[in-house]
Scaffold this active site. Sequence first.
Site, mmCIF file in Angstrom:
data_model
loop_
_atom_site.group_PDB
_atom_site.id
_atom_site.type_symbol
_atom_site.label_atom_id
_atom_site.label_comp_id
_atom_site.label_asym_id
_atom_site.label_seq_id
_atom_site.Cartn_x
_atom_site.Cartn_y
_atom_site.Cartn_z
ATOM 1 N N ASP A 44 7.228 -0.517 -1.442
ATOM 2 C CA ASP A 44 6.776 0.523 0.082
ATOM 3 C C ASP A 44 7.372 1.286 1.000
ATOM 4 O OD1 ASP A 44 5.056 0.691 -2.333
ATOM 5 O OD2 ASP A 44 3.268 0.132 -1.144
ATOM 6 N N ASP A 88 3.870 3.226 -3.320
ATOM 7 C CA ASP A 88 2.469 4.347 -3.793
ATOM 8 C C ASP A 88 3.304 5.742 -4.046
ATOM 9 O OD1 ASP A 88 0.966 2.143 -2.837
ATOM 10 O OD2 ASP A 88 0.317 3.152 -0.638
ATOM 11 N N HIS A 148 -1.634 9.802 2.187
ATOM 12 C CA HIS A 148 -0.011 9.194 2.489
ATOM 13 C C HIS A 148 0.189 9.100 0.933
ATOM 14 C CE1 HIS A 148 -2.382 5.444 1.899
ATOM 15 N NE2 HIS A 148 -1.250 5.524 1.196
ATOM 16 N N LYS A 189 3.288 2.730 -7.687
ATOM 17 C CA LYS A 189 1.607 1.780 -8.128
ATOM 18 C C LYS A 189 0.747 2.881 -7.269
ATOM 19 C CE LYS A 189 2.497 -1.125 -3.487
ATOM 20 N NZ LYS A 189 1.129 -0.062 -2.811
ATOM 21 N N CYS A 197 0.326 -4.283 1.562
ATOM 22 C CA CYS A 197 1.041 -4.048 0.383
ATOM 23 C C CYS A 197 2.114 -5.465 0.166
ATOM 24 C CB CYS A 197 1.382 -2.604 0.376
ATOM 25 S SG CYS A 197 0.311 -1.677 -0.121
#
Length: 239
Positions: A12, A52, A95, A120, A167
């Site tokens: 990420d 993300d 976000h 993801k 994460c």
Amino acid sequence: MAFFKPALIIVDFQEDFCPPNGSLAVANGGDIAPVVNQLLDLPFVVKVATKDWHPPDHISFASNHKDAKAFQTSITIQNPLNDEETETTLLWPDHCIQNTPGSQLVPELHINKITHIVEKGTDKRVEMYSAFQDPFPTPVSKSSLAHLLKSVGVTHCYVVGLAYDYCVKYTAIDAAKEGFKTFIIREGTKPVDPSPENIAKLETALQEAGVSLIGHEDAELKRIQNLPPPDAVASSHGI
């Protein structure tokens, strides 16, 4: 020499997680770029960047809950596949919404050296910190990451990215659960909460899960420097 096929997982490293404009910026998050790019020069079997990739109505956004406040309000999510399983999670600002500037990998990252991108957090019903799957014992959402790594015979995972205490943490723990020897490279990550108490608790949890913590000049990484270039792996950028 024992069988050794290492993978790099960059978690990420996206615009919304980095100053100055990220909606969920991690302090000094962009500072990891030189270390991450240095790692991308090494002959890992695969070099994966995760993203993300949230729909706008994602359950983790405070904006989708009445009277909720980002960073303050927690909710309990019930597994839609098994109502006996629940997870409590903090709510965040919007976000990494799909196809927005904030969802893009940071321009400082040497994207041309990445072999695969894995998305993801795509299911609006569940939080998903780990790049492998959501936290439920009966998972609702699973990415392609485990299949990808196993399909090319990966034995070791080296994890960097954002954020260390969310994460990156859960991705590394799940990598160890999947049977990979797993490392986090300290200089390649930054936490949301850098307090000594949080970091001590975090690192205890990682070590108990079988995740090793190393530096970017650790002898463990020199093993990778000495590997021959990997065989061509089919690229799957997803963008």
